[in-house]
Design an enzyme around this catalytic site. Sequence first.
Site, mmCIF file in Angstrom:
data_model
loop_
_atom_site.group_PDB
_atom_site.id
_atom_site.type_symbol
_atom_site.label_atom_id
_atom_site.label_comp_id
_atom_site.label_asym_id
_atom_site.label_seq_id
_atom_site.Cartn_x
_atom_site.Cartn_y
_atom_site.Cartn_z
ATOM 1 N N TRP A 167 -52.017 -14.087 -10.954
ATOM 2 C CA TRP A 167 -51.602 -14.785 -10.233
ATOM 3 C C TRP A 167 -50.315 -15.588 -10.970
ATOM 4 O O TRP A 167 -50.168 -15.824 -11.827
ATOM 5 C CB TRP A 167 -52.891 -15.833 -9.620
ATOM 6 C CG TRP A 167 -53.868 -15.955 -9.758
ATOM 7 C CD1 TRP A 167 -55.207 -14.779 -9.446
ATOM 8 C CD2 TRP A 167 -53.828 -15.524 -7.937
ATOM 9 N NE1 TRP A 167 -55.734 -15.213 -9.194
ATOM 10 C CE2 TRP A 167 -55.698 -15.201 -7.594
ATOM 11 C CE3 TRP A 167 -53.579 -15.832 -7.219
ATOM 12 C CZ2 TRP A 167 -56.212 -15.044 -6.422
ATOM 13 C CZ3 TRP A 167 -53.901 -15.621 -5.444
ATOM 14 C CH2 TRP A 167 -55.353 -15.058 -5.397
ATOM 15 N N ASP B 123 -65.866 -13.541 -22.242
ATOM 16 C CA ASP B 123 -65.171 -13.788 -21.441
ATOM 17 C C ASP B 123 -63.833 -14.397 -22.570
ATOM 18 O O ASP B 123 -64.012 -15.951 -22.908
ATOM 19 C CB ASP B 123 -65.189 -14.975 -20.983
ATOM 20 C CG ASP B 123 -64.625 -15.699 -19.800
ATOM 21 O OD1 ASP B 123 -63.567 -15.196 -19.938
ATOM 22 O OD2 ASP B 123 -65.535 -16.966 -19.287
ATOM 23 N N ASN C 273 -57.477 -11.126 -10.882
ATOM 24 C CA ASN C 273 -56.506 -10.979 -10.520
ATOM 25 C C ASN C 273 -55.477 -11.240 -11.106
ATOM 26 O O ASN C 273 -55.322 -12.186 -11.992
ATOM 27 C CB ASN C 273 -56.368 -12.237 -8.892
ATOM 28 C CG ASN C 273 -57.168 -11.833 -7.706
ATOM 29 O OD1 ASN C 273 -58.274 -12.001 -8.205
ATOM 30 N ND2 ASN C 273 -56.812 -11.501 -7.264
ATOM 31 N N THR D 4 -62.323 -18.392 -21.968
ATOM 32 C CA THR D 4 -63.384 -19.188 -22.117
ATOM 33 C C THR D 4 -63.156 -19.636 -23.459
ATOM 34 O O THR D 4 -63.421 -19.027 -23.944
ATOM 35 C CB THR D 4 -64.894 -18.860 -21.246
ATOM 36 O OG1 THR D 4 -64.490 -19.147 -19.885
ATOM 37 C CG2 THR D 4 -65.402 -20.350 -22.299
ATOM 38 N N TYR E 160 -60.517 -26.253 -4.105
ATOM 39 C CA TYR E 160 -59.887 -26.369 -5.119
ATOM 40 C C TYR E 160 -60.256 -27.819 -5.598
ATOM 41 O O TYR E 160 -59.247 -28.891 -5.190
ATOM 42 C CB TYR E 160 -58.730 -25.500 -5.798
ATOM 43 C CG TYR E 160 -58.482 -26.124 -7.105
ATOM 44 C CD1 TYR E 160 -59.034 -25.205 -8.213
ATOM 45 C CD2 TYR E 160 -58.141 -26.586 -7.751
ATOM 46 C CE1 TYR E 160 -58.883 -25.290 -9.070
ATOM 47 C CE2 TYR E 160 -57.346 -27.323 -8.858
ATOM 48 C CZ TYR E 160 -58.045 -26.403 -9.627
ATOM 49 O OH TYR E 160 -58.304 -26.655 -11.670
ATOM 50 N N ASP F 111 -57.462 -12.535 -19.334
ATOM 51 C CA ASP F 111 -58.811 -13.128 -19.279
ATOM 52 C C ASP F 111 -59.241 -12.498 -18.377
ATOM 53 O O ASP F 111 -59.551 -11.733 -17.379
ATOM 54 C CB ASP F 111 -58.454 -14.129 -17.783
ATOM 55 C CG ASP F 111 -59.074 -15.154 -17.385
ATOM 56 O OD1 ASP F 111 -60.330 -14.635 -18.148
ATOM 57 O OD2 ASP F 111 -59.903 -15.659 -16.093
ATOM 58 N N SER G 162 -61.416 -13.367 -14.809
ATOM 59 C CA SER G 162 -61.671 -13.275 -13.366
ATOM 60 C C SER G 162 -60.794 -11.532 -13.781
ATOM 61 O O SER G 162 -60.206 -11.146 -14.382
ATOM 62 C CB SER G 162 -60.579 -14.051 -13.155
ATOM 63 O OG SER G 162 -59.151 -13.716 -14.420
#
Length: 424
Positions: A113, A307, A111, A310, A157, A106, A109
């Site tokens: 995760w 991106d 991080n 998306t 969230y 991605d 963003s």
Amino acid sequence: MKFLSVITLALLLVGAFGKRHEVKPSSAGHRVKLQRRNIGMQEMKAASQSRAEQIHAHAARRGLQPHGARLKTTPNVPMLNYMANGAYIGEVSIGTPQQKFSVVYDTGSSNLWVPDSTCNNFTISPACQIQNRYDNLTSSTFQSGCNVSSCFLFLPYGSGTVLGELSTETVTVGGLSLPETPFGRVTMEPGNISEWGAPEFDGILGLAYPLLAMPLMSNLPGPFDEMMTRDIVPQQLFSVYLSSVENDTSSYVHFGGIPTDNYHGELVNVPQDLLQPELGYWCISVNAIKVGDVVQPSTSGIIGVVDTGTSLIAGPPAVVNPIIAQINASTDCSNLASLPNIAFTVALSWSQSMDFVLTPEQYTFRVKFQDGSPDQCQCGLFAFDAGEGLLPLWILGDPFLRSYFAVFNRGNNTLSFAPSNPKH
Ligand SMILES: *[C@@H]1O[C@H](CO)[C@@H](O)[C@H](O)[C@H]1NC(C)=O
Ligand SMILES: *[C@@H]1O[C@H](CO)[C@@H](O)[C@H](O)[C@H]1NC(C)=O
Ligand SMILES: *[C@@H]1O[C@H](CO)[C@@H](O)[C@H](O)[C@H]1NC(C)=O
Ligand SMILES: *[C@@H]1O[C@H](CO)[C@@H](O)[C@H](O)[C@H]1NC(C)=O
Ligand SMILES: *[C@@H]1O[C@H](CO)[C@@H](O)[C@H](O)[C@H]1NC(C)=O
Ligand SMILES: *[C@@H]1O[C@H](CO)[C@@H](O)[C@H](O)[C@H]1NC(C)=O
Ligand SMILES: CC(=O)N[C@H]1CO[C@H](CO)[C@@H](O)[C@@H]1O
């Protein structure tokens, strides 16, 4: 809006446009294959909306939204959001021995995760039941990263709250082993399974700038920053090729090199938008958007966020809705051949720009059915309503990146594009 002094602005401009250099095509480096997954239009729209809200909220936190702008959501929309599209999924391994995960690579963003084994209350976190989860007890390279002041993540969230912990581990990406790389272990994923992308993917591997990393202001390095710091990539860049074919695995992120077999023509070097250092996303300046030859109103001065995470091309309703109406793609695909091209006029320097053209086949989604019923088409443009008076941000998502092979150059903070070779 922050005001920059004339001198600072001039320096920034020299920085952005003054450095001309050739990026070197070379297939050295390390590749992660991505698979294109088919996801529903509703999921794509929901995820695009959520990503758009994140970007605008982040711009607000940085003090970049124009005075008087009104966000629809709170400025606290977290950057950790699994509600990504999951259209292009690749593998990452964490731990010793390696535990494998499917993640969204991605560029929107920052991080890495994955869900943790302690995400085990499946009433609260139904997605965790079907995802691969990281288990610290079976790994010899786990370091908790917790100390008195914390490693704890508490993130609002949607309907609930996401809890997680930051730890470090040996992360293996594209055959590269990265010891002691920070990553997030999500211990609670409240809400709907489909919101979390499960079971299509487990987590996210962020490829944007550390500025976006959670926790806020931590500047936590992501896996690609680790590769650069350790000097194990031949060049400080990665290339992205997204195939148009469902389930096809010829798509990739290629770290440290520029393979030459998936594009044609010259790679065009594009400076990033002046606000990029404040935004932390990969973003270019778009001077105009054309439908056919007609420049659309309110399309000058756009910041285009490039991106991979998306699935649509997204912009504000006042601009996007009239474009969708003009194009009027019929759902039975019958008028595709007669639809106009859409062009993004991208700034290459003060005086130069170039049209990045998308054909109807490139900006629409064509859904084929196994049972032989006729194809269905849907426009790949999406109008997100993030509020009023906001920065003119657009998301140039997968339809753009399927059309243009892209080089994300951290060494020089530029992007390069060339027309992608279609895969048949
Ligand atoms: C899971 O969470 C629910 C809601 O908070 C709670 O009622 C339940 O006791 C929890 N289950 C377990 C096994 O902890
Ligand atoms: C490691 O995992 C175990 C069981 O899943 C858990 O109880 C423990 O808290 C974890 N350790 C750390 C440091 O997070
Ligand atoms: C505790 O962890 C935080 C966040 O990882 C770090 O910034 C801080 O330096 C650590 N403190 C100590 C005493 O190790
Ligand atoms: C889960 O989310 C999907 C997509 O957002 C929605 O269509 C569905 O109704 C939701 N289900 C529940 C139980 O909330
Ligand atoms: C892609 O894979 C999914 C899941 O395995 C399958 O349902 C679908 O039919 C496949 N699509 C094509 C075009 O092969
Ligand atoms: C859009 O296309 C449909 C046929 O696909 C047509 O019936 C309709 O009149 C068109 N609308 C406009 C505004 O051109
Ligand atoms: C990674 C990369 O492409 N770095 C280049 C940035 O530009 C300078 C010249 O301005 C080159 O020397 C670097 O190779």
